[in-house]
Write a protein that holds these residues in place. Sequence first.
Motif, PDB file in Angstrom:
ATOM      1  N   ALA A  74       2.176 -28.877  17.833  1.00  0.00           N
ATOM      2  CA  ALA A  74       2.968 -28.157  18.828  1.00  0.00           C
ATOM      3  C   ALA A  74       4.304 -28.846  19.084  1.00  0.00           C
ATOM      4  O   ALA A  74       4.370 -30.065  19.265  1.00  0.00           O
ATOM      5  CB  ALA A  74       2.180 -28.030  20.133  1.00  0.00           C
ATOM      6  N   ALA A  75       5.367 -28.038  19.127  1.00  0.00           N
ATOM      7  CA  ALA A  75       6.704 -28.575  19.372  1.00  0.00           C
ATOM      8  C   ALA A  75       6.861 -29.081  20.798  1.00  0.00           C
ATOM      9  O   ALA A  75       7.719 -29.929  21.068  1.00  0.00           O
ATOM     10  CB  ALA A  75       7.751 -27.503  19.075  1.00  0.00           C
ATOM     11  N   ASN A  76       6.049 -28.564  21.708  1.00  0.00           N
ATOM     12  CA  ASN A  76       6.167 -28.963  23.116  1.00  0.00           C
ATOM     13  C   ASN A  76       5.124 -29.999  23.518  1.00  0.00           C
ATOM     14  O   ASN A  76       4.824 -30.158  24.705  1.00  0.00           O
ATOM     15  CB  ASN A  76       6.049 -27.742  24.032  1.00  0.00           C
ATOM     16  N   GLY A  77       4.596 -30.719  22.532  1.00  0.00           N
ATOM     17  CA  GLY A  77       3.602 -31.750  22.829  1.00  0.00           C
ATOM     18  C   GLY A  77       3.969 -33.085  22.200  1.00  0.00           C
ATOM     19  O   GLY A  77       4.657 -33.142  21.171  1.00  0.00           O
ATOM     20  N   HIS A  84       7.385 -29.087  29.209  1.00  0.00           N
ATOM     21  CA  HIS A  84       7.547 -27.698  29.612  1.00  0.00           C
ATOM     22  C   HIS A  84       8.955 -27.210  29.322  1.00  0.00           C
ATOM     23  O   HIS A  84       9.939 -27.814  29.750  1.00  0.00           O
ATOM     24  CB  HIS A  84       7.181 -27.529  31.084  1.00  0.00           C
ATOM     25  N   LYS A  85       9.047 -26.116  28.593  1.00  0.00           N
ATOM     26  CA  LYS A  85      10.327 -25.575  28.175  1.00  0.00           C
ATOM     27  C   LYS A  85      11.175 -25.198  29.380  1.00  0.00           C
ATOM     28  O   LYS A  85      10.683 -24.678  30.364  1.00  0.00           O
ATOM     29  CB  LYS A  85      10.114 -24.338  27.293  1.00  0.00           C
ATOM     30  N   LEU A 102      10.494 -31.578  33.101  1.00  0.00           N
ATOM     31  CA  LEU A 102       9.178 -32.042  33.508  1.00  0.00           C
ATOM     32  C   LEU A 102       8.271 -32.280  32.305  1.00  0.00           C
ATOM     33  O   LEU A 102       8.182 -31.451  31.409  1.00  0.00           O
ATOM     34  CB  LEU A 102       8.532 -31.003  34.426  1.00  0.00           C
ATOM     35  N   ALA A 103       7.618 -33.440  32.293  1.00  0.00           N
ATOM     36  CA  ALA A 103       6.553 -33.746  31.332  1.00  0.00           C
ATOM     37  C   ALA A 103       5.253 -33.894  32.107  1.00  0.00           C
ATOM     38  O   ALA A 103       5.250 -34.366  33.250  1.00  0.00           O
ATOM     39  CB  ALA A 103       6.855 -35.033  30.571  1.00  0.00           C
ATOM     40  N   PRO A 148      -0.985 -24.538  38.123  1.00  0.00           N
ATOM     41  CA  PRO A 148      -0.080 -24.362  39.266  1.00  0.00           C
ATOM     42  C   PRO A 148       0.807 -25.565  39.552  1.00  0.00           C
ATOM     43  O   PRO A 148       1.960 -25.407  39.938  1.00  0.00           O
ATOM     44  CB  PRO A 148      -1.048 -24.070  40.411  1.00  0.00           C
ATOM     45  N   MET A 149       0.283 -26.777  39.364  1.00  0.00           N
ATOM     46  CA  MET A 149       1.079 -27.972  39.612  1.00  0.00           C
ATOM     47  C   MET A 149       2.375 -27.968  38.815  1.00  0.00           C
ATOM     48  O   MET A 149       3.413 -28.436  39.275  1.00  0.00           O
ATOM     49  CB  MET A 149       0.261 -29.219  39.267  1.00  0.00           C
ATOM     50  N   ASP A 150       2.323 -27.424  37.576  1.00  0.00           N
ATOM     51  CA  ASP A 150       3.493 -27.440  36.713  1.00  0.00           C
ATOM     52  C   ASP A 150       4.603 -26.529  37.225  1.00  0.00           C
ATOM     53  O   ASP A 150       5.754 -26.673  36.823  1.00  0.00           O
ATOM     54  CB  ASP A 150       3.112 -27.005  35.297  1.00  0.00           C
TER      55      ASP A 150
END
Length: 372
Positions: free
Chosen positions: A41-44, A64-65, A69-70, A333-335
Amino acid sequence: MSSISIRPASSDDIEPLFALENNAFRGDRLSRRRLQHWLKAANGILLVCESSDQVVGYGLVILHKGTRLARLYSLAVSAEARGLGVGKKILSALEQASSKQGRLFMRLEVAKNNHVAIKLYESMGYRVFDEYTDYYEDHSDALRMQKRIRSADTAFYTKQTPWYQQTTEFTCGPASLMMAMASLQPSIKPDAMLELDIWREATTIFMTSGHGGCHPIGLALAARRRGFNAAACINTAAPLFIEGVRSEHKKEIMTLVDRQFHQHAQEEHVACLIQDITQEKIQGWLAANCAVLVLISTYRMDGKKAPHWVAVTAIDDDCLYVHDPDTDKDQIPMDCQYMPISREDFSKMSAYGSERIRTAVVISKDPLPETL
């Protein structure tokens, strides 16, 4: 144990990672399929810790795109390597890798009864900022922790805002307005009935496809009818959102609705200001204890170029922070709470469509600032 090294995971690590996952956790485990997904995954960011050619730990972060935030998704250390500082080294490497990807904050959730992990995170500068009840499969609670992984001088304006998840794909406006109103008046309890009531009051009837979204003046009127002073700021006097609608009949309806909103605003003392919406103005509104909604394009988040309302909760020298009422498949939800979006990215996100529409709704329990 011999010296350890940390490196990006490879396809050869899937089996030892899966074995480590099953030995480290009783529940909420990652499957082989999900490990393979995050490997590519590109976002991992998936890192392994190795000693004597054996995998003794790993860490996974999700990026997160569209935000800065990571999120630490998982961190595991083998039984024989515990107490040797492996977890701290993996987390430090993940922070560095996330920072290089432009992320400013790392967030995580940890079981409230996992005192060893909590002590580790606290020793590395993480601080508790919220709590989830009944979070894990065994119904245990989780603490939410956060750390700024890139330092900055800040001028911070923040508003404590409850988060609410929209219940339909077309009610981001009402969900954001409910969060904003609740931040100013805690007695307001967002729920689906209020969400749909506001949508009926504020809808544009049609959009490019599906149900209509919400007009900024419609949202301002809905706030006014619930006891708030409200203003809609728009950078154009033209009817909104008709550029992507092909049907002439639908355009006529949307134009009529736009005209009605302006008329009702005049009758109900809601300010409609034709002006550009700058980040400096948003900062001033927040500093004056107003709540602010802003329309963004979701292209940088999901590639769909959809109009989407969010509630602005804070601002500093680097970022604007928003409550996003929508979640995607990799988010919890936290994200979506206090999501950090860089000022540069927000400037691009907050201009919607080919006409570059910028619009915001400002509400307050006190008189609105004269400099609005």
